[in-house]
Design a protein around this motif. Sequence first.
Motif, PDB file in Angstrom:
ATOM      1  N   ARG A 246       0.860  -1.189   0.000  1.00  0.00           N
ATOM      2  CA  ARG A 246       0.000   0.000   0.000  1.00  0.00           C
ATOM      3  C   ARG A 246       0.897   1.240   0.000  1.00  0.00           C
ATOM      4  O   ARG A 246       1.103   1.893   1.039  1.00  0.00           O
ATOM      5  N   PRO A 247       1.437   1.591  -1.162  1.00  0.00           N
ATOM      6  CA  PRO A 247       2.441   2.668  -1.228  1.00  0.00           C
ATOM      7  C   PRO A 247       1.916   4.036  -0.838  1.00  0.00           C
ATOM      8  O   PRO A 247       2.702   4.931  -0.550  1.00  0.00           O
ATOM      9  N   GLU A 248       0.593   4.196  -0.809  1.00  0.00           N
ATOM     10  CA  GLU A 248       0.050   5.509  -0.466  1.00  0.00           C
ATOM     11  C   GLU A 248       0.107   5.804   1.028  1.00  0.00           C
ATOM     12  O   GLU A 248      -0.034   6.966   1.447  1.00  0.00           O
ATOM     13  N   LEU A 249       0.320   4.801   1.868  1.00  0.00           N
ATOM     14  CA  LEU A 249       0.290   4.998   3.316  1.00  0.00           C
ATOM     15  C   LEU A 249       1.557   5.694   3.815  1.00  0.00           C
ATOM     16  O   LEU A 249       2.646   5.489   3.297  1.00  0.00           O
ATOM     17  N   ASP A 250       1.384   6.521   4.853  1.00  0.00           N
ATOM     18  CA  ASP A 250       2.526   7.124   5.546  1.00  0.00           C
ATOM     19  C   ASP A 250       2.999   6.148   6.629  1.00  0.00           C
ATOM     20  O   ASP A 250       2.188   5.605   7.376  1.00  0.00           O
ATOM     21  N   THR A 251       4.299   5.937   6.698  1.00  0.00           N
ATOM     22  CA  THR A 251       4.849   5.074   7.749  1.00  0.00           C
ATOM     23  C   THR A 251       5.834   5.869   8.593  1.00  0.00           C
ATOM     24  O   THR A 251       6.649   6.633   8.068  1.00  0.00           O
ATOM     25  N   PHE A 252       5.747   5.700   9.906  1.00  0.00           N
ATOM     26  CA  PHE A 252       6.636   6.359  10.865  1.00  0.00           C
ATOM     27  C   PHE A 252       7.308   5.269  11.697  1.00  0.00           C
ATOM     28  O   PHE A 252       6.665   4.298  12.104  1.00  0.00           O
ATOM     29  N   CYS A 270      10.377   5.053   5.339  1.00  0.00           N
ATOM     30  CA  CYS A 270       9.436   5.668   6.280  1.00  0.00           C
ATOM     31  C   CYS A 270       9.506   7.193   6.181  1.00  0.00           C
ATOM     32  O   CYS A 270      10.524   7.764   5.798  1.00  0.00           O
ATOM     33  N   LEU A 271       8.397   7.849   6.533  1.00  0.00           N
ATOM     34  CA  LEU A 271       8.304   9.292   6.382  1.00  0.00           C
ATOM     35  C   LEU A 271       9.183  10.027   7.388  1.00  0.00           C
ATOM     36  O   LEU A 271       9.779  11.058   7.086  1.00  0.00           O
ATOM     37  N   ARG A 272       9.249   9.477   8.588  1.00  0.00           N
ATOM     38  CA  ARG A 272      10.071  10.108   9.617  1.00  0.00           C
ATOM     39  C   ARG A 272      10.424   9.089  10.688  1.00  0.00           C
ATOM     40  O   ARG A 272       9.661   8.158  10.951  1.00  0.00           O
ATOM     41  N   VAL A 273      11.589   9.281  11.294  1.00  0.00           N
ATOM     42  CA  VAL A 273      12.030   8.418  12.397  1.00  0.00           C
ATOM     43  C   VAL A 273      11.992   9.227  13.682  1.00  0.00           C
ATOM     44  O   VAL A 273      12.470  10.365  13.734  1.00  0.00           O
ATOM     45  N   PHE A 274      11.391   8.635  14.709  1.00  0.00           N
ATOM     46  CA  PHE A 274      11.395   9.236  16.047  1.00  0.00           C
ATOM     47  C   PHE A 274      12.269   8.363  16.950  1.00  0.00           C
ATOM     48  O   PHE A 274      12.262   7.134  16.831  1.00  0.00           O
ATOM     49  N   TYR A 275      12.947   8.998  17.873  1.00  0.00           N
ATOM     50  CA  TYR A 275      13.823   8.273  18.795  1.00  0.00           C
ATOM     51  C   TYR A 275      13.192   8.271  20.189  1.00  0.00           C
ATOM     52  O   TYR A 275      13.040   9.317  20.805  1.00  0.00           O
ATOM     53  N   ASN A 276      12.802   7.069  20.628  1.00  0.00           N
ATOM     54  CA  ASN A 276      12.151   6.953  21.944  1.00  0.00           C
ATOM     55  C   ASN A 276      11.052   7.995  22.104  1.00  0.00           C
ATOM     56  O   ASN A 276      10.955   8.673  23.121  1.00  0.00           O
ATOM     57  N   GLN A 277      10.230   8.115  21.089  1.00  0.00           N
ATOM     58  CA  GLN A 277       9.257   9.209  21.037  1.00  0.00           C
ATOM     59  C   GLN A 277       8.211   9.099  22.147  1.00  0.00           C
ATOM     60  O   GLN A 277       7.515   8.115  22.259  1.00  0.00           O
ATOM     61  N   GLU A 278       8.118  10.133  22.952  1.00  0.00           N
ATOM     62  CA  GLU A 278       7.055  10.213  23.942  1.00  0.00           C
ATOM     63  C   GLU A 278       6.231  11.479  23.761  1.00  0.00           C
ATOM     64  O   GLU A 278       5.281  11.723  24.468  1.00  0.00           O
TER      65      GLU A 278
END
Length: 918
Positions: A246-252, A270-278
């Motif tokens: 499903r290439p239209e989906l955003d992945t984080f 992926c659209l963006r990487v978060f580090y230990n995101q809180e």
Amino acid sequence: MSGAHAKPGKAKSSLSEFYSASQLRNDRWTDLKNVASRVSATPAGKAQSVLVEKAEALLEALEPIEAYWAFPGRIGLFQLRKLLSREDYPAFAHLVSRIVRALVSGSYRRHFIDVAHEDEHDPEKEVIDPVEERAHARPYFEVLFVDNLTTAQEEAQRLALRDMRRADDKFIYEAVTVPSFEDALIAVLFNHNIQSVVIRYDFRFESHNNLKILQRYLNRVSDEVLDDIPEEDYGPELCRVIRKVRPELDTFLITDRSVEEIAGRDLGGCLRVFYNQEDYMELHLNILRGVNARYKTPFFTALKEYSRQPTGVFHAMPISRGKSIIRSNWIRDMGDFYGMNIFLAETSATSGGLDSLLDPHGPIKEAQEAAARAFGSKHTFFATNGTSTCNKIVVQAIVQPGDIVLVDRDCHKSHHYGMVLGGANVVYLDSYPLSEFSMYGAVPLKEIKHRLLELKSAGKLDRVRMLLLTNCTFDGIVYNVERVMEECLAIKPDLVFLWDEAWFAFARFGPTYRQRTAMHTAAILRERYRSPEYRKAWMKHKKKIEGLDDAALLTTRLMPDPDQVRVRAYATQSTHKTLTSLRQGSMIHVHDQDFRGQVEQAFHEAYMTHTSTSPNYQIIASLDVGRRQVELEGFEMVQKQVEAAMAMRKAITSHPLLSKYFRVLRVGDMIPEVYRESGIQSYWDPEHGWNDIWDAWAQDEFTLDATRVTIAVGAAGLDGDTFKNSVLMDKFGIQINKTSRNTVLFMTNIGTTRSSVAYLIEVLVEIAQDLESEREDSSPMERRAFERRVKNLTEDLPPLPDFSRFHDAFRSADGSDTPEGDLRKAYFLAYDEGKCDYFPIEDGSMEKAMDAGRELVSTSFIIPYPPGFPILVPGQVISKEILHFMRALDVKEIHGYRPDLGLRVFSEAALKELEKDR
């Protein structure tokens, strides 16, 4: 997911009856609603206890299904179980009713429905859905979290994200959480509400959900090697696979690894990487931003803004701003009918204020770039005068006079005229015939390879420029695009492919269908040929085929040389035919490695040649909005479209009276066995139920588009044209496009509803009942007449003629025996009426001339309708088989043929003169 091993046998229907998990879900909720109302209305006792057991069984059956949805989801099931356990049956029935109403109407997408707490809200309020309310409601979607959370943690996360909502947010979303890699894949292929995926670092690989109809979704990635992924790579690998299906989906991606460890790694796009995101607010804003990027419609928004501006009109177009209508005493009804917005948005492309289609730099350019993203192309161009024009643009941009082009003979007439305009030497390719139904299938790969190898042996491969095929055909035959491109590129490494996807624009948005589209295949091949693994495989292949003759190469799977191959693919799509667009709204998609270096200038010249300097802005806006729609809900709509077609197949095939007069053509009827490696015979049959179509779409040379349902009507004693016009249209108001001598084609689309399918079935039943009644009341003579008509339509059918050949006057004089012909030369020679003769086709004079040794050569395209393909082209020698076919069809119209004059052919003198000059 304990429900995966529940007692589905207690539920009403067998799982084998359902084509998809969505149908199963709908059925289970409907059953639960009926049982719940009966539980509430039945006095305490044994009968009520039996009903409660059924309700419990249905809840267990729904548990593995609702695990993938936010509404009503596991929270809703928990609340229902609670009500059932405390024997509050009226509240239980009330909540089930609210949920089912919301699911059926989609009202849960427009306003919040609390399933965690039973209250006294009026359920009727939740199904009132006026157009105005729907228009102003914020769009709803769901976000998939892949994380191994406890129930309490999952609820805390859901509430935390809900707290992030702001009044000015454009969209509303709810979260749904799954604990494994496989569950995530099932979720994105099952839950069409999902628009974003947030992947954490703590989850397992395998799903514990063993419900077979859900596990089937994993077949969609069966070609992926997923068994030996290191645990630390689950996140990036899941991003990559989701982007594939499903290439239209955003992945984080949320990771606990350090920046140094992860920097420079392939994170699956992926659209963006978060580090230990809180920080839930940051995540919330990124989710909304990603969806908004797809929601934007640059040109439609600009057009709406323009329509609101006060302007003085001092340019051509009296209808602009609606002035000529408002001031009229005689045509005000036009304004009433269309509304004023369409006129407020009318302007001249040269007057400023909006972008130019011929030289876009603003919102049209942005809209085309968004379309390229949505359809997976490198470049996309809008067209406002149909795919006929798109085909001519591409051909003119690529083909130079004298180039050899391989063309599917029964393709759309715009391609044939494009060959005339481009001055191509045409090699017509014959499709496999379906004589029993008076239609053609598609061109076998062996036929294409044979022609390419033949031209190579004659030393003409350098002149071969393009292969042009229709995918899918009007009747739904779909090529194995990847295999065709790969094997043809092995023979001619820089071959240009023009795939006419006029009826296939929707295919991009279904994972099963996408793999057989031009743009997807071009991207896959580009990536493949860059890989070291492919180079190693190619070296082995090179040794294997060394010394093979052409006969052996025809039956060998060929691979192109990675150092020579150039991936050059074009697709033309009638957006208006299968997606949302005003009529004549079309697109050209380009994935050509040599576009900028070799084609771009010529393409823009061809685009200028065929595109109006006064394009319709409403069509352009509709293309922009149609793109938004498919990026955000195309997956859902295509899924429902296929389900509607499958339901139609089953309803007709399983109905005893309908199956007596009407036969749904199966895969085995439309595609010969030699082209079906999977062995599939039908999508549904009474003995086996539903067959999974994935294997067929993944490997067979040809597959059948399930959204097209071809029905043989010969057993009803009616030819296709009569059935279409005199029965379906005149009596019942049902419109269809395509017929053959004894078939009619019903096409579903993204606008097809279950009610439409139900109405069609009712109509067919009524027609069948009338036929039964007529036969019962008919005399012996009338019955014999009916049987003769049926025999004529089902047995006495003329064989479909192949392309005969071009006359020598229009072929190469180099002494080679290759079949290409100069279509343009023949076409323009026919402008001289003095070089033409006419023959009637009924009196036998043509056969007499042939028997006397004269070669009769067509001056024009001759297209009987139906079936609608050209059986003669300019310069083609007329055969007795073609004449027999024309007479036997007994068609009402033959394009290019005048009955009062006869069939137009070149005079003997004109042909002799040409041969002298060769």
